[in-house]
Scaffold this motif. Sequence first.
Motif, PDB file in Angstrom:
ATOM      1  N   GLY A  55      85.240  43.033   6.997  1.00  0.00           N
ATOM      2  CA  GLY A  55      84.131  42.783   6.087  1.00  0.00           C
ATOM      3  C   GLY A  55      83.106  41.797   6.599  1.00  0.00           C
ATOM      4  N   LYS A  56      83.314  41.274   7.794  1.00  0.00           N
ATOM      5  CA  LYS A  56      82.393  40.300   8.384  1.00  0.00           C
ATOM      6  C   LYS A  56      81.423  40.989   9.352  1.00  0.00           C
ATOM      7  N   ASN A  57      80.277  40.346   9.560  1.00  0.00           N
ATOM      8  CA  ASN A  57      79.307  40.819  10.544  1.00  0.00           C
ATOM      9  C   ASN A  57      79.580  40.137  11.880  1.00  0.00           C
ATOM     10  N   VAL A  58      79.884  40.931  12.893  1.00  0.00           N
ATOM     11  CA  VAL A  58      80.216  40.399  14.213  1.00  0.00           C
ATOM     12  C   VAL A  58      79.114  40.783  15.194  1.00  0.00           C
ATOM     13  N   GLY A  59      78.475  39.791  15.766  1.00  0.00           N
ATOM     14  CA  GLY A  59      77.397  40.036  16.715  1.00  0.00           C
ATOM     15  C   GLY A  59      77.912  40.271  18.120  1.00  0.00           C
ATOM     16  N   VAL A  60      77.337  41.270  18.789  1.00  0.00           N
ATOM     17  CA  VAL A  60      77.679  41.583  20.173  1.00  0.00           C
ATOM     18  C   VAL A  60      76.397  41.906  20.927  1.00  0.00           C
ATOM     19  N   GLN A  61      76.463  41.808  22.239  1.00  0.00           N
ATOM     20  CA  GLN A  61      75.329  42.229  23.063  1.00  0.00           C
ATOM     21  C   GLN A  61      75.498  43.693  23.414  1.00  0.00           C
ATOM     22  N   GLN A  62      74.460  44.458  23.176  1.00  0.00           N
ATOM     23  CA  GLN A  62      74.498  45.895  23.393  1.00  0.00           C
ATOM     24  C   GLN A  62      74.819  46.241  24.842  1.00  0.00           C
ATOM     25  N   GLY A  63      75.735  47.199  25.003  1.00  0.00           N
ATOM     26  CA  GLY A  63      76.056  47.705  26.330  1.00  0.00           C
ATOM     27  C   GLY A  63      77.040  46.863  27.108  1.00  0.00           C
ATOM     28  N   THR A  64      77.647  45.850  26.466  1.00  0.00           N
ATOM     29  CA  THR A  64      78.541  44.943  27.179  1.00  0.00           C
ATOM     30  C   THR A  64      80.006  45.260  26.909  1.00  0.00           C
ATOM     31  N   THR A  65      80.865  44.654  27.715  1.00  0.00           N
ATOM     32  CA  THR A  65      82.302  44.803  27.499  1.00  0.00           C
ATOM     33  C   THR A  65      82.727  44.072  26.228  1.00  0.00           C
ATOM     34  N   GLY A  66      81.967  43.066  25.812  1.00  0.00           N
ATOM     35  CA  GLY A  66      82.238  42.397  24.541  1.00  0.00           C
ATOM     36  C   GLY A  66      82.064  43.356  23.372  1.00  0.00           C
ATOM     37  N   GLU A  67      81.026  44.167  23.429  1.00  0.00           N
ATOM     38  CA  GLU A  67      80.813  45.181  22.391  1.00  0.00           C
ATOM     39  C   GLU A  67      81.978  46.164  22.370  1.00  0.00           C
ATOM     40  N   ALA A  68      82.397  46.601  23.544  1.00  0.00           N
ATOM     41  CA  ALA A  68      83.506  47.554  23.625  1.00  0.00           C
ATOM     42  C   ALA A  68      84.783  46.953  23.053  1.00  0.00           C
ATOM     43  N   VAL A  78      77.357  44.307  14.877  1.00  0.00           N
ATOM     44  CA  VAL A  78      75.898  44.236  14.900  1.00  0.00           C
ATOM     45  C   VAL A  78      75.436  44.020  16.336  1.00  0.00           C
ATOM     46  N   GLN A  79      74.648  44.949  16.864  1.00  0.00           N
ATOM     47  CA  GLN A  79      74.187  44.892  18.254  1.00  0.00           C
ATOM     48  C   GLN A  79      72.898  44.083  18.385  1.00  0.00           C
ATOM     49  N   TYR A  80      72.834  43.289  19.433  1.00  0.00           N
ATOM     50  CA  TYR A  80      71.614  42.574  19.792  1.00  0.00           C
ATOM     51  C   TYR A  80      71.338  42.816  21.275  1.00  0.00           C
ATOM     52  N   PRO A  81      70.063  42.776  21.678  1.00  0.00           N
ATOM     53  CA  PRO A  81      69.753  43.065  23.083  1.00  0.00           C
ATOM     54  C   PRO A  81      70.247  42.005  24.057  1.00  0.00           C
ATOM     55  N   SER A  82      70.360  40.747  23.615  1.00  0.00           N
ATOM     56  CA  SER A  82      70.796  39.691  24.527  1.00  0.00           C
ATOM     57  C   SER A  82      71.296  38.487  23.735  1.00  0.00           C
ATOM     58  N   ASP A  83      71.866  37.518  24.458  1.00  0.00           N
ATOM     59  CA  ASP A  83      72.309  36.285  23.813  1.00  0.00           C
ATOM     60  C   ASP A  83      71.134  35.514  23.231  1.00  0.00           C
ATOM     61  N   GLY A  84      69.951  35.769  23.756  1.00  0.00           N
ATOM     62  CA  GLY A  84      68.751  35.121  23.230  1.00  0.00           C
ATOM     63  C   GLY A  84      68.479  35.475  21.778  1.00  0.00           C
ATOM     64  N   GLU A  85      69.004  36.617  21.316  1.00  0.00           N
ATOM     65  CA  GLU A  85      68.897  37.003  19.909  1.00  0.00           C
ATOM     66  C   GLU A  85      70.201  36.755  19.153  1.00  0.00           C
ATOM     67  N   LEU A  86      71.324  36.865  19.847  1.00  0.00           N
ATOM     68  CA  LEU A  86      72.637  36.657  19.228  1.00  0.00           C
ATOM     69  C   LEU A  86      72.780  35.246  18.657  1.00  0.00           C
ATOM     70  N   TRP A  87      72.494  34.256  19.464  1.00  0.00           N
ATOM     71  CA  TRP A  87      72.714  32.877  19.071  1.00  0.00           C
ATOM     72  C   TRP A  87      71.850  32.464  17.871  1.00  0.00           C
ATOM     73  N   GLN A 110      63.417  38.727  38.382  1.00  0.00           N
ATOM     74  CA  GLN A 110      62.719  39.413  37.304  1.00  0.00           C
ATOM     75  C   GLN A 110      63.614  39.463  36.075  1.00  0.00           C
ATOM     76  N   ASP A 111      63.057  39.155  34.920  1.00  0.00           N
ATOM     77  CA  ASP A 111      63.779  39.199  33.649  1.00  0.00           C
ATOM     78  C   ASP A 111      63.676  40.614  33.090  1.00  0.00           C
ATOM     79  N   VAL A 112      64.815  41.289  32.912  1.00  0.00           N
ATOM     80  CA  VAL A 112      64.830  42.678  32.433  1.00  0.00           C
ATOM     81  C   VAL A 112      65.879  42.823  31.330  1.00  0.00           C
ATOM     82  N   GLY A 113      65.827  43.943  30.610  1.00  0.00           N
ATOM     83  CA  GLY A 113      66.809  44.225  29.575  1.00  0.00           C
ATOM     84  C   GLY A 113      68.151  44.616  30.172  1.00  0.00           C
ATOM     85  N   PHE A 114      69.234  44.169  29.534  1.00  0.00           N
ATOM     86  CA  PHE A 114      70.566  44.410  30.080  1.00  0.00           C
ATOM     87  C   PHE A 114      70.966  45.880  30.011  1.00  0.00           C
ATOM     88  N   GLU A 115      70.614  46.557  28.934  1.00  0.00           N
ATOM     89  CA  GLU A 115      71.056  47.943  28.753  1.00  0.00           C
ATOM     90  C   GLU A 115      70.592  48.822  29.907  1.00  0.00           C
TER      91      GLU A 115
END
Length: 268
Positions: free
Chosen positions: A154-167, A179-188, A90-95
């Motif tokens: 001063g740059k915008n850095v994309g991360v996936q919400q709730g991940t160790t990358g964000e931390a 800048v938080q995104y729900p998944s890599d599907g939006e980050l890329w 099942q495909d679900v949200g990571f958070e």
Amino acid sequence: MQRRNLIAGIALAATATLALAGCAGGSGGSDGAADNEFDLVEAGTLTICSDIPFAPFEFEGGDNGTGYTGFDIDLLDAVAKKLDLKLAVQDVGFEALQSGTTLASGTCDVGASAMTITEEREKNIDFSDPYYESLQSLLVRTDSGITSIDDLEGKNVGVQQGTTGEAYANENATGAEIVQYPSDGELWPAMQSGLIDAILQDQPVNLEHEKADKAYKIVEEYETGESYGFAFAKGEKDALLEAVNGALKELQDSGDYQTIYDNYFTAK
């Protein structure tokens, strides 16, 4: 006449009772409730939840009948076969998955989404033994002029919400706009369209983007001591957790784990 009707009624009731009993156990094998030793969402099936896409760990495709493939999916498919179970995804949200909410709701039996084992997550989730060691990394455009995390002010850095990358970005990307995104599907796509200047996330996922488009490159990798584990509802799946750990050990000892690993992480 009344006595015959009474006897007939008793016989019909007995027949109905036997029929109901037969229906309850008629499916037989691992499909019967009594045989559901792992307290699965669906008897006979290992149902996993994953935030898709997150290549090479999980993405659409494959021939296992679930519609999805990737390192996590293939590894759990092998585990399921060891346990004589079918596989469903099942495909679900990571958070919600990493917080334990999805697992606690009984949506699935196992969370498989390249999830790092952390003390914070262990408050709400039981983890399998580690099955993958990971790094964090910084992906940028080749012409961006960014060569390290120190260039992100001063740059915008994309991360996936709730991940160790964000931390990691919050702790180390001084002066950057996270800048938080729900998944890599939006980050890329955000990276490709210029909405963000960099992506800070797991190295294998950024490596897939680097391979796919030479306009992007990984400029740094970060040793964070991260290990991935499969996730289970806290205190509710002890038998399944033990069985999955046992199957993982068998796959590692037999060399089957290495075969699956090499399919995704060894240069060809």
